[in-house]
Design a protein around this motif. Structure first.
Motif: not given
Length: 806
Positions: A380-388, A413-415, A476-482
């Motif tokens: 699953x790819x989390x909908x929330x995008x992390x913002x530094x 996994x991250x991007x 700046x942004x980070x997405x997570x996939x679990x």
């Protein structure tokens, strides 16, 4: 933020782990964990449509009150009947005269309320030349019945507790133009009645006046005696060519199960439970097979459908549950809801809550199958995008509170990117999570799981690229996939994730410049990592080991604060300041006691010290007014006017500032009576007593009031009496005498005996059982009917009782 200025972003709730709803990994709200979705295959009957439709037509409505009594329609559908329970219902159906069953009784509709007949109870009957076709029990104990005949149709409403019944004609309304051919009815939690026909639905509400209204000729009379009569407020059209099959509701929505007579397909229509007659309708097209005969709500946006069973030696008894999504989409929940057996193709409705069906043993609650079955794998790819908050941020590491059972796997996994227009698909799979022998990397924080080496507790992932000379994760942004993998019986699970950024580089801060990274990231680079990158990640590994230790040392003073010291060290912290608190006290009480212990040692032995100590020991009962320490001299009565003394009672624990005085200030003091001058002398200047009479009066006054204390316990504080007695021995000086007084009345001591009013706010004392020649009606107990189909047949132990009295 740690001592290096690195911050973390926390993911720990359903909103943080939102994925869009169509992945194999989901957030399970019941256990607050992100894990693989449940995978069970419901065994649903495949009976033919004609057979299922015939069972639906023959099914009778059944309701169950909060006491397990069953309500049903008589064989001719002319009356509402009850049975004590399912066994008595079976006896009644078999013609057994010993069955406890009979017509439900309510006040007659033909009386005006001013005669003895008005309080008599009659059976709940359908109007002449009509019969009941549906019923429902809901709200605060209201039974709604739909009746119809060749020329008449309407609604009959019965209140089980107050025993009134009202009738409403649902035929042509000349004033509003309303004409509703009702087939089904539902009473919602606000006591509103929803009546549903094949092509429309309507909203009804109302009730009679509590007592019959008597008109008088010597006053103005209202144009409408009852401001809330039972009436049909409005109706809303449904799509054409639909037949109502079933109805249910939760606290937000009304759900309608209908059959399209043209296409012979079933549809589900929902609308909000508001008063707007134009509220939008949402429609879901249901599968062609099987044929559903009823509907119930399991949770918001989750329904379960009744399917008639097939008459085979091994019938399929599971009921399908569906998750409703926006846009008319739904998914079949991969979880089994088995029935023990099936006696009716309609659910049992009523006040006991939960979804209940009728089995061979009577109404039973519908439970999901407890056996754990999960999907084998999922991502699953989390909908929330992390913002530094800053461009070109180096993302540091992830800490997870997780559980990874043997045979299961968890990968992340991250991007990272600086602009959403250039997000791309550069997913970088991270190394497997590393288990750490810590409760948490946060000092003095106890994590969700108890550490179990390599399987449960705190896990760490140092963020890095899979290949290339420079392997930093920048953006700046980070997405997570679990991604998760299990064995079907077990699943990895994540309670929370903390993502840290930016990385504090020991190499860049402490080594000469020629050791720093000289290259930049190239996503197409497949070379091995250069020396600077290896060195930075190696130093970051050491930093990951040392930082939790450093943070614990930096925050070591937390061990000296009662609010933050670990629970196991509270007693040791107390011993350092001479505290003698009991080890059996709850943790919160121990922390508060240590917080005020220093001040208590300064004022111990005083009235203020006793009040504060008691307040802590009773968890705030003194502040709430449940425990009141009273010095006995305050209980005296002085029938004298004292002039020149400030008698302000704003802080008086007994009168709370309600006392009134006509005193004026004339000199130091002036008493306008001689009888009580000796008491005043003893109170303010006992050393001035000269005559033997005055000295005896002073001594007598001290004997009556000096060094005496009373502790008044109100209501909820009375069970703590034994603990308070043990506590007072330690806190009250040895030369003082004290006693405890219990009081059931919530009053301020100086007012209630005089005025007879309640001035102390607390939770209402529950009414106790009414006993003849023992109970004070209206103060200790009240007589009232329960919202039962037959209150006279309720069982209390091995005795029957009526209302709140035997």
């Amino acid at each position: 933020m740690d001592s290096y200025g690195t911050q973390f972003q926390l993911l720990s709730s359903a909103g943080d782990f939102r994925t869009g709803g169509f992945d194999n990994c989901v957030w399970d709200e019941s256990v607050a964990l992100f894990r693989l979705a449940v995978q069970q295959t419901p065994r649903v009957s495949v009976i033919n449509r004609a057979g299922a439709f015939l069972q639906w037509q023959e099914a009778q409505p059944l309701v169950e009150d909060a006491f397990g009594q069953l309500g049903f329609l008589s064989e001719d559908r002319q009356q509402l009947w009850y049975a004590l329970n399912w066994q008595h219902k079976q006896k009644f159906d078999a013609g057994d005269a010993t069955a406890t069953a009979g017509p439900v009784l309510a006040t007659s509709q033909s009386t005006t309320g001013d005669t003895a007949a008005a309080i008599s109870l009659d059976p709940v009957d359908a109007p002449t030349n009509t019969r009941f076709i549906d019923l429902h029990l809901g709200g605060d104990g209201r039974v709604a019945l739909i009746y119809r005949g060749d020329t008449n149709r309407g609604l009959l409403l019965v209140h089980l507790a107050r025993r009134w019944q009202l009738r409403l004609d649902l035929g042509l309304d000349l004033d509003q133009g309303l004409n509703l051919d009702a087939q089904r009815v539902w009473v919602d939690y606000l006591n509103r009645i929803w009546v549903i026909g094949n092509n429309s639905l309507g909203l009804c509400s109302g009730e009679p006046l509590p007592q019959a209204y008597q008109k008088r000729v010597d006053r103005f009379e209202p144009l409408q005696e009852n401001p809330h009569p039972l009436k049909l407020h409005w109706q809303q059209n449904l799509p054409d060519d639909l037949t109502i099959i079933g109805v249910c509701a939760d606290e937000q929505h009304l759900y309608l199960l209908l059959l399209n007579q043209i296409t012979e397909k079933q549809v589900l229509i929902t609308r909000s439970l508001d008063d707007d007659p134009g509220a939008p309708l949402s429609t879901w097209d249901l599968p062609d097979s099987p044929f559903f005969t009823d509907i119930a709500v399991l949770a918001p946006h989750k329904i379960v459908l009744m399917v008639p069973q097939e008459n085979t030696p091994d019938p399929a008894l599971d009921l399908p549950a569906m998750l409703l999504h926006d846009g008319g989409n739904f998914t079949l929940e991969p979880r089994r809801y088995p029935q023990h057996s099936q006696q009716s193709v309609r659910f049992v409705t009523g006040q006991r809550g939960m979804v209940r069906y009728l089995s061979e043993q009577g109404p039973k609650r519908l439970y999901p199958l407890a056996q754990a079955r999960f999907k084998a794998e999922g991502s699953a790819i989390l909908s929330q995008t992390l913002d530094s908050g800053n461009y070109d941020t180096v993302w540091h590491r992830i800490y997870m509170e997780a559980c990874i059972p043997p045979g299961c796997e968890l990968r992340v996994s991250v991007k990272a990117f600086d602009d959403f227009d250039q997000e791309g698909s550069d997913w970088q799979e991270q190394p497997g999570p590393l288990w750490l022998p810590l409760q948490s990397e946060i000092p003095f924080y106890r994590g969700r799981f108890e550490p179990d080496p390599h399987h449960e507790g705190l896990f760490e992932i140092q963020l890095q690229r899979q290949q290339g000379a420079v392997r930093q994760i920048r953006g700046r942004y980070l997405k997570l996939k679990i991604a998760m993998r299990g064995d079907g019986r077990h699943t990895p699970a994540i309670a929370s994730m903390r993502v840290y950024c930016p990385r504090f580089s020991w190499q860049a801060h402490y080594l000469p410049e020629h050791f720093h990274q000289q290259e930049s990231i190239n996503i197409t680079d497949t070379r091995a990592a250069n020396g600077a990158d290896v060195r930075e990640r190696l130093l970051a590994s050491f930093e990951g080991l040392m930082t939790p230790v450093e943070e614990t040392i930096v925050n070591a003073e937390c061990w000296l604060y009662p609010a933050t010291t670990p629970e196991r060290r509270l007693m040791r912290l107390g011993s350092t300041i001479g505290s003698t608190m009991p080890a059996s006290w709850p943790t919160a009480r121990k922390r508060r006691w240590l917080d005020v212990e220093g001040y208590l040692q300064q004022i111990k032995g005083t009235y203020a010290g006793l009040c504060l100590a008691l307040d802590v020991a009773t968890d705030g009962a003194v502040s709430r007014g449940q425990v009141i320490p009273v010095e006995n001299y305050r209980l005296r009565r002085t029938l004298a006017t004292i002039i020149g003394i400030d008698l302000d009672d704003n802080d008086h624990p007994l009168t709370l500032g309600t006392g009134q005085s006509g005193n004026s200030i004339v000199g130091e003091s002036l008493i306008l009576t001689d009888e009580t001058s000796q008491e005043f002398l003893a109170l303010f200047a006992p050393e001035l007593a000269e005559t033997s009479e005055q000295q005896e009066e002073v001594a007598s006054f001290f004997d009556r009031y000096a060094y005496r204390l009373s502790i008044v316990l109100h209501g909820d504080a009375q069970p703590q009496r034994k603990m308070i007695e043990q506590f007072l021995v330690q806190q009250i000086p040895a030369h003082m005498e004290w006693k405890i007084i219990e009081s059931d009345l919530p009053f301020v001591l100086g007012l209630s005996p005089l005025l007879g009013i309640d001035t102390y706010l607390q939770h209402a004392i529950p009414w106790r059982e009414v006993i003849l020649d023992d109970t004070w009606l209206g103060r200790e107990g009240i007589m009232r009917n329960h919202a039962a189909l037959s209150p006279a047949d309720l069982l209390y132990g091995d005795r029957r009782f009526y209302g709140d009295h035997q």
